[in-house]
Design a protein around this motif. Structure first.
Motif, PDB file in Angstrom:
ATOM      1  N   MET A  76       0.840  -1.162   0.000  1.00 19.16           N
ATOM      2  CA  MET A  76       0.000   0.000   0.000  1.00 19.16           C
ATOM      3  C   MET A  76       0.891   1.232   0.000  1.00 19.16           C
ATOM      4  SD  MET A  76      -2.854   1.236   2.715  1.00 19.16           S
ATOM      5  CE  MET A  76      -1.838   2.323   3.640  1.00 19.16           C
ATOM      6  N   ARG A  77       0.407   2.265  -0.683  1.00 14.20           N
ATOM      7  CA  ARG A  77       1.196   3.493  -0.753  1.00 14.20           C
ATOM      8  C   ARG A  77       0.304   4.717  -0.567  1.00 14.20           C
ATOM      9  NH1 ARG A  77       2.141   1.075  -5.475  1.00 14.20           N
ATOM     10  NH2 ARG A  77       1.524   2.878  -6.704  1.00 14.20           N
ATOM     11  N   LEU A  78       0.819   5.692   0.121  1.00 12.83           N
ATOM     12  CA  LEU A  78       0.242   7.026   0.144  1.00 12.83           C
ATOM     13  C   LEU A  78       1.190   7.869  -0.674  1.00 12.83           C
ATOM     14  CD1 LEU A  78      -0.826   5.638   2.833  1.00 12.83           C
ATOM     15  CD2 LEU A  78      -1.224   7.957   3.609  1.00 12.83           C
ATOM     16  N   GLU A  79       0.681   8.464  -1.740  1.00 10.45           N
ATOM     17  CA  GLU A  79       1.516   9.215  -2.671  1.00 10.45           C
ATOM     18  C   GLU A  79       1.157  10.696  -2.634  1.00 10.45           C
ATOM     19  OE1 GLU A  79       0.770   7.242  -6.402  1.00 10.45           O
ATOM     20  OE2 GLU A  79       2.192   5.636  -5.926  1.00 10.45           O
ATOM     21  N   ASP A  80       2.128  11.517  -2.221  1.00  6.93           N
ATOM     22  CA  ASP A  80       1.972  12.971  -2.196  1.00  6.93           C
ATOM     23  C   ASP A  80       0.634  13.363  -1.565  1.00  6.93           C
ATOM     24  OD1 ASP A  80       2.738  15.622  -2.615  1.00  6.93           O
ATOM     25  OD2 ASP A  80       1.784  15.697  -4.584  1.00  6.93           O
ATOM     26  N   VAL A  81       0.355  12.805  -0.379  1.00 11.39           N
ATOM     27  CA  VAL A  81      -0.918  13.012   0.302  1.00 11.39           C
ATOM     28  C   VAL A  81      -0.872  14.287   1.146  1.00 11.39           C
ATOM     29  CG1 VAL A  81      -2.389  12.085   2.138  1.00 11.39           C
ATOM     30  CG2 VAL A  81      -1.627  10.588   0.296  1.00 11.39           C
ATOM     31  N   TRP A  82      -1.908  15.074   0.976  1.00  8.90           N
ATOM     32  CA  TRP A  82      -2.148  16.281   1.762  1.00  8.90           C
ATOM     33  C   TRP A  82      -3.545  16.164   2.348  1.00  8.90           C
ATOM     34  CZ3 TRP A  82       0.687  21.234   0.892  1.00  8.90           C
ATOM     35  CH2 TRP A  82       1.824  21.077   0.093  1.00  8.90           C
ATOM     36  N   LEU A  83      -3.743  16.696   3.546  1.00  6.34           N
ATOM     37  CA  LEU A  83      -5.080  16.668   4.121  1.00  6.34           C
ATOM     38  C   LEU A  83      -5.297  17.888   5.001  1.00  6.34           C
ATOM     39  CD1 LEU A  83      -7.436  14.076   4.986  1.00  6.34           C
ATOM     40  CD2 LEU A  83      -6.873  15.533   6.927  1.00  6.34           C
ATOM     41  N   ARG A  84      -6.470  18.476   4.845  1.00  2.00           N
ATOM     42  CA  ARG A  84      -6.960  19.477   5.782  1.00  2.00           C
ATOM     43  C   ARG A  84      -8.436  19.183   5.997  1.00  2.00           C
ATOM     44  NH1 ARG A  84      -5.904  24.930   2.388  1.00  2.00           N
ATOM     45  NH2 ARG A  84      -7.002  24.385   0.486  1.00  2.00           N
ATOM     46  N   GLN A  90     -10.922  21.406   6.791  1.00  2.46           N
ATOM     47  CA  GLN A  90     -11.825  22.413   6.263  1.00  2.46           C
ATOM     48  C   GLN A  90     -11.208  23.014   5.012  1.00  2.46           C
ATOM     49  OE1 GLN A  90     -12.228  25.121   9.511  1.00  2.46           O
ATOM     50  NE2 GLN A  90     -13.305  23.650  10.804  1.00  2.46           N
ATOM     51  N   ARG A  91     -12.062  23.500   4.139  1.00  2.00           N
ATOM     52  CA  ARG A  91     -11.609  24.001   2.843  1.00  2.00           C
ATOM     53  C   ARG A  91     -10.461  24.993   2.952  1.00  2.00           C
ATOM     54  NH1 ARG A  91     -14.340  24.862  -2.538  1.00  2.00           N
ATOM     55  NH2 ARG A  91     -13.243  26.640  -3.404  1.00  2.00           N
ATOM     56  N   ARG A  92     -10.542  25.932   3.843  1.00  4.87           N
ATOM     57  CA  ARG A  92      -9.484  26.928   3.994  1.00  4.87           C
ATOM     58  C   ARG A  92      -8.710  26.739   5.306  1.00  4.87           C
ATOM     59  NH1 ARG A  92     -10.289  29.927  -0.317  1.00  4.87           N
ATOM     60  NH2 ARG A  92     -12.342  30.692  -0.924  1.00  4.87           N
ATOM     61  N   GLY A  93      -8.927  25.598   5.952  1.00  7.85           N
ATOM     62  CA  GLY A  93      -8.250  25.342   7.217  1.00  7.85           C
ATOM     63  C   GLY A  93      -6.779  25.019   7.019  1.00  7.85           C
ATOM     64  N   PRO A  94      -6.056  24.891   8.119  1.00  7.82           N
ATOM     65  CA  PRO A  94      -4.625  24.574   8.031  1.00  7.82           C
ATOM     66  C   PRO A  94      -4.399  23.146   7.528  1.00  7.82           C
ATOM     67  CG  PRO A  94      -5.364  24.477  10.302  1.00  7.82           C
ATOM     68  CD  PRO A  94      -6.525  24.987   9.493  1.00  7.82           C
ATOM     69  N   TRP A  95      -3.287  22.933   6.874  1.00  7.65           N
ATOM     70  CA  TRP A  95      -2.930  21.586   6.430  1.00  7.65           C
ATOM     71  C   TRP A  95      -2.515  20.771   7.644  1.00  7.65           C
ATOM     72  CZ3 TRP A  95      -4.335  20.075   1.865  1.00  7.65           C
ATOM     73  CH2 TRP A  95      -4.483  21.004   0.834  1.00  7.65           C
ATOM     74  N   VAL A  96      -3.123  19.609   7.793  1.00  4.83           N
ATOM     75  CA  VAL A  96      -2.777  18.687   8.874  1.00  4.83           C
ATOM     76  C   VAL A  96      -1.618  17.798   8.413  1.00  4.83           C
ATOM     77  CG1 VAL A  96      -3.633  16.840  10.371  1.00  4.83           C
ATOM     78  CG2 VAL A  96      -5.142  18.743   9.738  1.00  4.83           C
ATOM     79  N   LEU A  97      -1.672  17.374   7.157  1.00  4.56           N
ATOM     80  CA  LEU A  97      -0.581  16.620   6.526  1.00  4.56           C
ATOM     81  C   LEU A  97      -0.239  17.303   5.211  1.00  4.56           C
ATOM     82  CD1 LEU A  97      -1.761  12.917   6.985  1.00  4.56           C
ATOM     83  CD2 LEU A  97      -0.033  14.122   8.305  1.00  4.56           C
ATOM     84  N   ARG A  98       1.064  17.324   4.893  1.00  5.05           N
ATOM     85  CA  ARG A  98       1.527  17.930   3.643  1.00  5.05           C
ATOM     86  C   ARG A  98       2.576  17.038   3.014  1.00  5.05           C
ATOM     87  NH1 ARG A  98       2.721  23.811   6.057  1.00  5.05           N
ATOM     88  NH2 ARG A  98       3.201  22.490   7.789  1.00  5.05           N
ATOM     89  N   ASP A  99       2.430  16.823   1.710  1.00  7.41           N
ATOM     90  CA  ASP A  99       3.463  16.146   0.923  1.00  7.41           C
ATOM     91  C   ASP A  99       3.938  14.846   1.596  1.00  7.41           C
ATOM     92  OD1 ASP A  99       5.147  15.846  -1.252  1.00  7.41           O
ATOM     93  OD2 ASP A  99       6.777  16.970  -0.308  1.00  7.41           O
ATOM     94  N   THR A 100       2.983  13.994   1.937  1.00  5.35           N
ATOM     95  CA  THR A 100       3.279  12.772   2.683  1.00  5.35           C
ATOM     96  C   THR A 100       3.353  11.583   1.739  1.00  5.35           C
ATOM     97  OG1 THR A 100       2.087  13.691   4.571  1.00  5.35           O
ATOM     98  CG2 THR A 100       2.487  11.311   4.580  1.00  5.35           C
ATOM     99  N   ASP A 101       4.466  10.859   1.819  1.00  6.83           N
ATOM    100  CA  ASP A 101       4.667   9.641   1.044  1.00  6.83           C
ATOM    101  C   ASP A 101       4.976   8.502   2.008  1.00  6.83           C
ATOM    102  OD1 ASP A 101       4.628  10.480  -1.855  1.00  6.83           O
ATOM    103  OD2 ASP A 101       6.152  11.854  -1.078  1.00  6.83           O
ATOM    104  N   VAL A 102       4.222   7.417   1.893  1.00  8.84           N
ATOM    105  CA  VAL A 102       4.412   6.247   2.751  1.00  8.84           C
ATOM    106  C   VAL A 102       4.265   5.007   1.892  1.00  8.84           C
ATOM    107  CG1 VAL A 102       3.535   4.945   4.730  1.00  8.84           C
ATOM    108  CG2 VAL A 102       3.455   7.446   4.764  1.00  8.84           C
ATOM    109  N   ARG A 103       5.124   4.026   2.115  1.00  9.49           N
ATOM    110  CA  ARG A 103       5.019   2.733   1.449  1.00  9.49           C
ATOM    111  C   ARG A 103       5.052   1.664   2.547  1.00  9.49           C
ATOM    112  NH1 ARG A 103       6.283   0.622  -3.704  1.00  9.49           N
ATOM    113  NH2 ARG A 103       6.822   2.724  -4.336  1.00  9.49           N
ATOM    114  N   ILE A 104       4.040   0.791   2.522  1.00  4.88           N
ATOM    115  CA  ILE A 104       3.953  -0.305   3.488  1.00  4.88           C
ATOM    116  C   ILE A 104       3.875  -1.601   2.695  1.00  4.88           C
ATOM    117  CG2 ILE A 104       2.657  -1.317   5.404  1.00  4.88           C
ATOM    118  CD1 ILE A 104       1.464   1.519   5.835  1.00  4.88           C
ATOM    119  N   GLY A 105       4.848  -2.477   2.894  1.00  2.58           N
ATOM    120  CA  GLY A 105       4.887  -3.743   2.181  1.00  2.58           C
ATOM    121  C   GLY A 105       4.085  -4.827   2.881  1.00  2.58           C
TER     122      GLY A 105
END
Length: 162
Positions: free
Chosen positions: A1-9, A11-26
């Motif tokens: 499983m991979r998370l590729e360049d994941v960003w999350l906030r 609310q629409r204009r709220g602060p970014w909780v995660l930015r530019d996150t890449d994770v690989r789980i084998g």
């Protein structure tokens, strides 16, 4: 499983909780997420489990069956342990007899037999966590995501999941 360049906030204009996150789980890999409070650990786990969708980026190759145990088990529901687990087995796609067998196996394995008839709000935090783990394991998951899995459980040595 991979998370590729994941960003999350949230609310629409709220602060970014995660930015530019890449994770690989084998396959078969165990990953522990560490960090101080408020840095997005639970958010990352919810993205991995499919509870949340990224604002940007994507999650790739997530297994079809995901077992999810949140940090706080929603114990304020009006079900008994047995009824809750049976219903969750059916939600997971297990047929009646298969769900019943899986419930019986996990109730026994996790020492929940004395609590089968107890209503969820009556459970201690540790017992509720065990019910949460049981529901996540009813259908063998391709990915098991545990947020604060030892919260409320007795110290190691006093209880063992095996």
């Amino acid at each position: 499983m991979r998370l590729e360049d994941v960003w999350l906030r949230y609310q629409r204009r709220g602060p970014w909780v995660l930015r530019d996150t890449d994770v690989r789980i084998g396959p078969g890999e165990v990953v522990v997420v560490l960090g101080r409070n408020g840095v997005g650990k639970s958010t990352l786990l919810q993205l991995a489990a499919g509870v949340l969708r990224p604002t940007r980026g994507r999650v790739v190759d997530r297994p079809a069956a995901v077992g999810w145990v949140p940090e706080r088990f929603p114990a304020d529901q009006p079900f008994t342990v047995a009824h809750y687990l049976a219903a969750m087995g059916r939600v997971a796609g297990l047929a009646g007899p298969v769900a019943d067998r899986a419930v019986a196996d996990w109730v026994e394995r996790l020492g929940l037999a004395p609590f089968r008839g107890a209503r969820l709000p009556q459970l201690s935090k540790g017992t509720a966590q065990k019910v949460g783990l049981a529901q996540a394991m009813l259908r063998p998951p391709g990915l098991l995501v545990l947020d604060e899995p030892w919260e409320g459980l007795p110290r190691p040595g006093n209880w063992s999941p095996s």
